[in-house]
Design an enzyme around this catalytic site. Structure first.
Site, PDB file in Angstrom:
ATOM      1  CG  PHE A   9      -0.406   0.443   2.496  1.00  0.00           C
ATOM      2  CD1 PHE A   9       0.370  -0.422   3.245  1.00  0.00           C
ATOM      3  CD2 PHE A   9      -0.615   1.730   2.986  1.00  0.00           C
ATOM      4  CE1 PHE A   9       0.926  -0.027   4.457  1.00  0.00           C
ATOM      5  CE2 PHE A   9      -0.071   2.143   4.200  1.00  0.00           C
ATOM      6  CZ  PHE A   9       0.706   1.258   4.935  1.00  0.00           C
ATOM      7  CG  MET A  13       0.535   0.015  -9.553  1.00  0.00           C
ATOM      8  SD  MET A  13      -0.769   0.797 -10.495  1.00  0.00           S
ATOM      9  CE  MET A  13      -2.004  -0.487 -10.476  1.00  0.00           C
ATOM     10  CD  GLU A  44      -0.123   5.429  13.590  1.00  0.00           C
ATOM     11  OE1 GLU A  44       1.086   5.642  13.393  1.00  0.00           O
ATOM     12  OE2 GLU A  44      -0.560   4.344  14.037  1.00  0.00           O
ATOM     13  CB  THR A  96       3.073  -8.165  -7.992  1.00  0.00           C
ATOM     14  OG1 THR A  96       2.332  -7.492  -6.979  1.00  0.00           O
ATOM     15  CG2 THR A  96       4.564  -7.884  -7.842  1.00  0.00           C
ATOM     16  CB  ALA A 121      -4.629  -9.078 -14.136  1.00  0.00           C
ATOM     17  N   PRO A 122      -1.506  -9.624 -15.750  1.00  0.00           N
ATOM     18  CG  PRO A 122      -0.525 -10.858 -17.461  1.00  0.00           C
ATOM     19  CD  PRO A 122      -1.795 -10.722 -16.681  1.00  0.00           C
ATOM     20  CG  PHE A 124      -5.606  -5.140 -13.059  1.00  0.00           C
ATOM     21  CD1 PHE A 124      -6.675  -6.017 -12.892  1.00  0.00           C
ATOM     22  CD2 PHE A 124      -4.469  -5.343 -12.314  1.00  0.00           C
ATOM     23  CE1 PHE A 124      -6.593  -7.078 -11.997  1.00  0.00           C
ATOM     24  CE2 PHE A 124      -4.373  -6.403 -11.417  1.00  0.00           C
ATOM     25  CZ  PHE A 124      -5.440  -7.273 -11.262  1.00  0.00           C
ATOM     26  CG  HIS A 151       6.832  -0.066 -18.166  1.00  0.00           C
ATOM     27  ND1 HIS A 151       6.824  -0.924 -19.229  1.00  0.00           N
ATOM     28  CD2 HIS A 151       5.652  -0.249 -17.520  1.00  0.00           C
ATOM     29  CE1 HIS A 151       5.687  -1.608 -19.223  1.00  0.00           C
ATOM     30  NE2 HIS A 151       4.958  -1.218 -18.206  1.00  0.00           N
ATOM     31  CG  HIS A 152       7.628   3.622 -13.982  1.00  0.00           C
ATOM     32  ND1 HIS A 152       8.317   3.120 -12.906  1.00  0.00           N
ATOM     33  CD2 HIS A 152       6.592   2.762 -14.188  1.00  0.00           C
ATOM     34  CE1 HIS A 152       7.741   2.018 -12.471  1.00  0.00           C
ATOM     35  NE2 HIS A 152       6.680   1.771 -13.236  1.00  0.00           N
ATOM     36  CE  LYS A 155       7.583  -3.455 -15.778  1.00  0.00           C
ATOM     37  NZ  LYS A 155       6.825  -3.966 -14.632  1.00  0.00           N
TER      38      LYS A 155
HETATM   39  N1  LIG Z   1      -1.021  -5.665 -13.435  1.00  0.00           N
HETATM   40  C1  LIG Z   1      -1.070  -4.341 -13.618  1.00  0.00           C
HETATM   41  O1  LIG Z   1      -2.014  -3.803 -14.224  1.00  0.00           O
HETATM   42  C2  LIG Z   1       0.030  -3.506 -13.045  1.00  0.00           C
HETATM   43  C3  LIG Z   1       1.062  -4.108 -12.417  1.00  0.00           C
HETATM   44  N2  LIG Z   1       2.053  -3.370 -11.851  1.00  0.00           N
HETATM   45  C4  LIG Z   1       3.047  -4.125 -11.097  1.00  0.00           C
HETATM   46  O2  LIG Z   1       2.785  -3.933  -9.712  1.00  0.00           O
HETATM   47  C5  LIG Z   1       4.001  -4.030  -8.983  1.00  0.00           C
HETATM   48  C6  LIG Z   1       4.142  -2.811  -8.083  1.00  0.00           C
HETATM   49  O3  LIG Z   1       4.340  -1.677  -8.876  1.00  0.00           O
HETATM   50  P1  LIG Z   1       4.543  -0.236  -8.230  1.00  0.00           P
HETATM   51  O4  LIG Z   1       3.387   0.111  -7.367  1.00  0.00           O
HETATM   52  O5  LIG Z   1       4.918   0.668  -9.328  1.00  0.00           O
HETATM   53  O6  LIG Z   1       5.825  -0.511  -7.295  1.00  0.00           O
HETATM   54  P2  LIG Z   1       6.308   0.279  -5.998  1.00  0.00           P
HETATM   55  O7  LIG Z   1       7.747  -0.069  -5.814  1.00  0.00           O
HETATM   56  O8  LIG Z   1       5.906   1.709  -6.071  1.00  0.00           O
HETATM   57  O9  LIG Z   1       5.454  -0.375  -4.804  1.00  0.00           O
HETATM   58  C7  LIG Z   1       5.646  -1.651  -4.298  1.00  0.00           C
HETATM   59  C8  LIG Z   1       5.464  -1.585  -2.785  1.00  0.00           C
HETATM   60  O10 LIG Z   1       5.420  -2.922  -2.276  1.00  0.00           O
HETATM   61  C9  LIG Z   1       6.251  -2.961  -1.118  1.00  0.00           C
HETATM   62  N3  LIG Z   1       6.632  -4.331  -0.799  1.00  0.00           N
HETATM   63  C10 LIG Z   1       7.821  -4.962  -1.012  1.00  0.00           C
HETATM   64  N4  LIG Z   1       7.749  -6.223  -0.555  1.00  0.00           N
HETATM   65  C11 LIG Z   1       6.511  -6.388  -0.026  1.00  0.00           C
HETATM   66  C12 LIG Z   1       5.834  -7.479   0.606  1.00  0.00           C
HETATM   67  N5  LIG Z   1       6.447  -8.665   0.861  1.00  0.00           N
HETATM   68  N6  LIG Z   1       4.553  -7.331   0.988  1.00  0.00           N
HETATM   69  C13 LIG Z   1       3.939  -6.133   0.827  1.00  0.00           C
HETATM   70  N7  LIG Z   1       4.526  -5.059   0.251  1.00  0.00           N
HETATM   71  C14 LIG Z   1       5.795  -5.199  -0.182  1.00  0.00           C
HETATM   72  C15 LIG Z   1       7.395  -2.044  -1.479  1.00  0.00           C
HETATM   73  O11 LIG Z   1       8.132  -1.686  -0.347  1.00  0.00           O
HETATM   74  P3  LIG Z   1       9.734  -1.331  -0.544  1.00  0.00           P
HETATM   75  O12 LIG Z   1       9.767  -0.094  -1.342  1.00  0.00           O
HETATM   76  O13 LIG Z   1      10.241  -1.202   0.840  1.00  0.00           O
HETATM   77  O14 LIG Z   1      10.310  -2.527  -1.274  1.00  0.00           O
HETATM   78  C16 LIG Z   1       6.636  -0.871  -2.078  1.00  0.00           C
HETATM   79  O15 LIG Z   1       6.130   0.010  -1.092  1.00  0.00           O
HETATM   80  C17 LIG Z   1       5.109  -4.214 -10.022  1.00  0.00           C
HETATM   81  O16 LIG Z   1       5.396  -5.575 -10.162  1.00  0.00           O
HETATM   82  C18 LIG Z   1       4.474  -3.698 -11.306  1.00  0.00           C
HETATM   83  O17 LIG Z   1       5.013  -4.303 -12.451  1.00  0.00           O
HETATM   84  C19 LIG Z   1       2.063  -2.020 -11.917  1.00  0.00           C
HETATM   85  C20 LIG Z   1       1.068  -1.359 -12.572  1.00  0.00           C
HETATM   86  C21 LIG Z   1      -0.038  -2.035 -13.183  1.00  0.00           C
HETATM   87  O1  LIG Z   2       5.532  -1.626 -13.486  1.00  0.00           O
HETATM   88  C1  LIG Z   2       4.558  -1.067 -14.043  1.00  0.00           C
HETATM   89  O2  LIG Z   2       4.346   0.140 -13.950  1.00  0.00           O
HETATM   90  C2  LIG Z   2       3.635  -1.898 -14.821  1.00  0.00           C
HETATM   91  N1  LIG Z   2       3.765  -3.188 -14.768  1.00  0.00           N
HETATM   92  C3  LIG Z   2       2.968  -4.155 -15.434  1.00  0.00           C
HETATM   93  C4  LIG Z   2       3.799  -4.950 -16.406  1.00  0.00           C
HETATM   94  O3  LIG Z   2       4.937  -5.326 -16.052  1.00  0.00           O
HETATM   95  O4  LIG Z   2       3.335  -5.232 -17.504  1.00  0.00           O
HETATM   96  C5  LIG Z   2       1.712  -3.552 -16.023  1.00  0.00           C
HETATM   97  C6  LIG Z   2       1.882  -2.184 -16.583  1.00  0.00           C
HETATM   98  O5  LIG Z   2       2.642  -2.283 -17.743  1.00  0.00           O
HETATM   99  C7  LIG Z   2       2.527  -1.266 -15.566  1.00  0.00           C
END
Ligand SMILES: NC(=O)C1=CN([C@@H]2O[C@H](COP(=O)(O)OP(=O)(O)OC[C@H]3O[C@@H](n4cnc5c(N)ncnc54)[C@H](OP(=O)(O)O)[C@@H]3O)[C@@H](O)[C@H]2O)C=CC1
Ligand SMILES: O=C(O)C1=N[C@H](C(=O)O)C[C@H](O)C1
EC number: 1.17.1.8
Length: 261
Positions: A9, A13, A44, A96, A121-122, A124, A151-152, A155
């Site tokens: 959280f 995402m 908090e 993820t 879902a690779p 959404f 991507h950004h 990643k």
């Molecule tokens: N399927 C879809 O449509 C999409 C998928 N994604 C995927 O979602 C994932 C997250 O992306 P994004 O939000 O950009 O990444 P971020 O790095 O912004 O967020 C991930 C968060 O998860 C935390 N985390 C690490 N390990 C754990 C754990 N064991 N349990 C719970 N939380 C944990 C991280 O903490 P810390 O920073 O301390 O490691 C961080 O706060 C990626 O794999 C991305 O590819 C993204 C966008 C769309």
């Molecule tokens: O990391 C991201 O941001 C995203 N990850 C997913 C992927 O690996 O395909 C989905 C989307 O492209 C965003």
């Protein structure tokens, strides 16, 4: 009401997902999880001061009546998280990326054994779901394909989960074959990108980008390009909401949002 826990959280995402769950009239947020959280309760944070939701920093301390586990964490964390959810009869909705085929197969077997529904879902975003389906159709007629995902630059995994899934879907209709000149040589390693059954996949990482993909097809004297863009993470939220609403009606772990649409 569907009781929801959001893992990751604190991330890009995860934070967007928490807002979506709180605003959705059919969802109740019952927990959030992130090892990097410092607070014990979501309230908090000034932004969520009226939201009494427990914060967990390890799986071991999670005691919850959540029905759905939404996961946007990290490639290194997602497998153990999904396993934990399934073992505790919480339906995983996994965004993820970065799991291996073996890990996915193990989770599917576990879901079957536990009779728990779940979704990986690779992507959404509806534009990406449509792009993958259109690309699969196009490959029936134009089997020479290259994929460019952009991507950004934060990643972690490359190529993206969406690009790998696009290649897998195309491979269902395309006979594996090498593309390009049979005698071609890379004078700089990696110039031709990753190789999936002869399809080349190129990963671009740049600041300012969110998530984008192009699938390029070439034929004799013609070409087709299919492109999708996620300009904002809100683009993924309607897909996450649909999965969260529907997933408890299933008893297997499925791949791809299209299974629920
Ligand atoms: N399927 C879809 O449509 C999409 C998928 N994604 C995927 O979602 C994932 C997250 O992306 P994004 O939000 O950009 O990444 P971020 O790095 O912004 O967020 C991930 C968060 O998860 C935390 N985390 C690490 N390990 C754990 C754990 N064991 N349990 C719970 N939380 C944990 C991280 O903490 P810390 O920073 O301390 O490691 C961080 O706060 C990626 O794999 C991305 O590819 C993204 C966008 C769309
Ligand atoms: O990391 C991201 O941001 C995203 N990850 C997913 C992927 O690996 O395909 C989905 C989307 O492209 C965003």
């Amino acid at each position: 009401m569907v009781k929801v826990l959001v893992a990751g959280f604190k991330g890009r995402m995860g934070n967007t997902t928490v807002q979506m769950v709180l605003e959705h009239e059919d969802f109740e947020l019952v927990g959030v999880f992130d090892p990097c959280a410092k607070e014990k309760n979501l309230n908090e944070n000034a932004e969520y001061k009226d939201t009494d939701v427990p914060v967990y920093v390890s799986r071991e301390e999670i005691k919850t009546d959540a029905e759905v586990w939404i996961d946007f964490t990290a490639p290194s964390a997602v497998f153990e998280n999904a396993k934990f959810a399934l073992e505790n009869h919480i339906s995983p909705v996994i965004g993820t990326t970065g799991m291996s085929d073996d890990q996915v197969a193990e989770l599917q077997a576990l879901a079957k054994k536990e009779h728990v529904g779940g979704l990986i879902a690779p992507n959404f975003g509806i534009s990406a779901v449509l792009l993958m389906q259109f690309a699969k159709k196009a490959a029936e007629y134009l089997p020479d394909v290259e994929i460019i995902e952009m991507h950004h630059d934060n990643k972690l995994d490359a190529p993206s989960g969406t690009a790998i899934n696009t290649a897998k879907m195309i491979a269902e209709v395309r006979k594996a074959h090498k593309q390009g000149n049979p005698d071609e040589k890379e004078t700089l390693a990696g110039a031709r990108g990753a190789d999936y059954e002869g399809m080349r996949i190129h990963a671009v990482r740049l600041p300012g980008y969110v998530a984008h993909e192009q699938v390029l097809f070439g034929g004799k004297g013609e070409a087709l390009t299919i492109r999708q863009d996620s300009f904002d993470r809100i683009s993924f939220m309607s897909g996450v909401a649909v999965a969260t609403e529907k997933i408890r009606n299933y008893d297997e772990l499925m791949i791809g949002l299209e299974n629920l649409l």
